[in-house]
Design an enzyme around this catalytic site. Structure first.
Site, PDB file in Angstrom:
ATOM      1  N   ASP A 106       3.800  23.417  41.265  1.00 10.64           N
ATOM      2  CA  ASP A 106       3.560  24.465  42.254  1.00 10.64           C
ATOM      3  C   ASP A 106       2.848  23.820  43.453  1.00 10.64           C
ATOM      4  O   ASP A 106       3.503  23.219  44.301  1.00 10.64           O
ATOM      5  CB  ASP A 106       2.710  25.520  41.526  1.00 10.64           C
ATOM      6  CG  ASP A 106       2.492  26.781  42.315  1.00 10.64           C
ATOM      7  OD1 ASP A 106       3.408  27.603  42.390  1.00 10.64           O
ATOM      8  OD2 ASP A 106       1.388  26.954  42.851  1.00 10.64           O
ATOM      9  N   ASP A 162       3.408  31.066  31.278  1.00  9.97           N
ATOM     10  CA  ASP A 162       2.678  32.288  30.951  1.00  9.97           C
ATOM     11  C   ASP A 162       2.256  33.068  32.181  1.00  9.97           C
ATOM     12  O   ASP A 162       2.193  32.530  33.287  1.00  9.97           O
ATOM     13  CB  ASP A 162       1.408  31.944  30.168  1.00  9.97           C
ATOM     14  CG  ASP A 162       0.337  31.335  31.073  1.00  9.97           C
ATOM     15  OD1 ASP A 162       0.632  30.300  31.714  1.00  9.97           O
ATOM     16  OD2 ASP A 162      -0.765  31.901  31.180  1.00  9.97           O
TER      17      ASP A 162
HETATM   18  P1  IMP Z   1      -0.019  23.190  40.430  1.00 11.02           P
HETATM   19  O1  IMP Z   1      -1.211  22.358  40.084  1.00 11.02           O
HETATM   20  O2  IMP Z   1      -0.343  24.227  41.478  1.00 11.02           O
HETATM   21  O3  IMP Z   1       1.196  22.381  40.786  1.00 11.02           O
HETATM   22  O4  IMP Z   1       0.288  24.076  39.184  1.00 11.02           O
HETATM   23  C1  IMP Z   1       0.922  23.614  38.119  1.00 11.02           C
HETATM   24  C2  IMP Z   1       0.693  24.493  36.913  1.00 11.02           C
HETATM   25  O5  IMP Z   1       0.458  25.862  37.241  1.00 11.02           O
HETATM   26  C3  IMP Z   1       1.941  24.482  36.090  1.00 11.02           C
HETATM   27  O6  IMP Z   1       1.960  23.377  35.223  1.00 11.02           O
HETATM   28  C4  IMP Z   1       1.849  25.811  35.375  1.00 11.02           C
HETATM   29  O7  IMP Z   1       1.055  25.670  34.216  1.00 11.02           O
HETATM   30  C5  IMP Z   1       1.158  26.714  36.380  1.00 11.02           C
HETATM   31  N1  IMP Z   1       2.171  27.478  37.151  1.00 11.02           N
HETATM   32  C6  IMP Z   1       2.624  27.250  38.399  1.00 11.02           C
HETATM   33  N2  IMP Z   1       3.577  28.142  38.763  1.00 11.02           N
HETATM   34  C7  IMP Z   1       3.745  28.949  37.692  1.00 11.02           C
HETATM   35  C8  IMP Z   1       4.625  30.074  37.425  1.00 11.02           C
HETATM   36  O8  IMP Z   1       5.457  30.514  38.236  1.00 11.02           O
HETATM   37  N3  IMP Z   1       4.484  30.656  36.202  1.00 11.02           N
HETATM   38  C9  IMP Z   1       3.595  30.212  35.259  1.00 11.02           C
HETATM   39  N4  IMP Z   1       2.783  29.153  35.461  1.00 11.02           N
HETATM   40  C10 IMP Z   1       2.856  28.528  36.667  1.00 11.02           C
END
Ligand code: IMP
Ligand code: MG
Length: 177
Positions: A106, A162
């Site tokens: 994300d 989740d």
């Molecule tokens: P980042 O550090 O913002 O890239 O987030 C990564 C983590 O956030 C992922 O490994 C997921 O565990 C969680 N995450 C991001 N987007 C989603 C989503 O759409 N649904 C559920 N979990 C998400």
């Protein structure tokens, strides 16, 4: 709420993506890893547990599997920006080729943190494989070596993903409307 979820990716399609990614990964690491120097696969809990189980069965290489649990999320759908280690690796990544598995990227903060941590611990190489990626949400640019599928900016659940700890057990991936 479950009956309101919109189907995004069926388990059959996920299986096809796992097969393609696994084959590519095995090709790329062949000759680089061996029985005495296996690939260290780092699974980011809890979300990547289903993806790891399915993908690993398509990676025909000597591997060691380890788990890390990081947190940058509260109970909602927005990141708090800070990444914390809730459960550290049990394996020393030093001199090992490391492949990090995540189910979705994300903001990029979680993987950026992982890459930095593994590099600091002297991994021989660090690559990243994610089932899903939301490029429009990126706050930190991370090089993703293997991506199953890109998705638009919608919140997804199921297949390990989740919402406030619910829906991880659904076999398919859904949008929350
Ligand atoms: P980042 O550090 O913002 O890239 O987030 C990564 C983590 O956030 C992922 O490994 C997921 O565990 C969680 N995450 C991001 N987007 C989603 C989503 O759409 N649904 C559920 N979990 C998400
Ligand atoms: Mg995750």
């Amino acid at each position: 709420m479950k009956d309101k979820l919109q189907l995004f990716l069926k388990s059959e399609d996920i299986e096809t993506l796992c097969e393609q990614l696994g084959k590519k990964i095995a090709e790329d690491y062949r000759g680089k890893v061996s029985e005495t120097d296996p690939l260290l696969v780092v699974v980011t809990l809890k979300g990547a547990m289903f993806f790891a189980a399915d993908l690993l069965r398509h990676i025909d290489l000597p591997v060691i599997v380890d788990f890390v649990r990081l947190s940058s999320y509260g109970a909602g759908t927005q990141t708090t920006g800070t990444v914390r280690i809730l459960k550290d690796l049990e394996t020393t990544p030093e001199k090992k080729h490391v492949l990090v598995l995540d189910e979705i990227v994300d903001s990029g903060r979680t993987l950026d943190f992982m890459i930095e941590l593994l590099t600091r611990r002297d991994a021989a190489s660090v690559k990243v494989c994610t089932l899903l990626s939301k490029p429009s949400r990126r706050e930190i640019e991370v090089k993703l070596d293997y991506v199953g599928q890109e998705v638009e900016d919608r919140f997804l659940v199921g297949y390990g993903l989740d919402h406030a700890e619910r829906y991880r057990n659904l076999p398919h991936v859904y949008f929350i409307p």
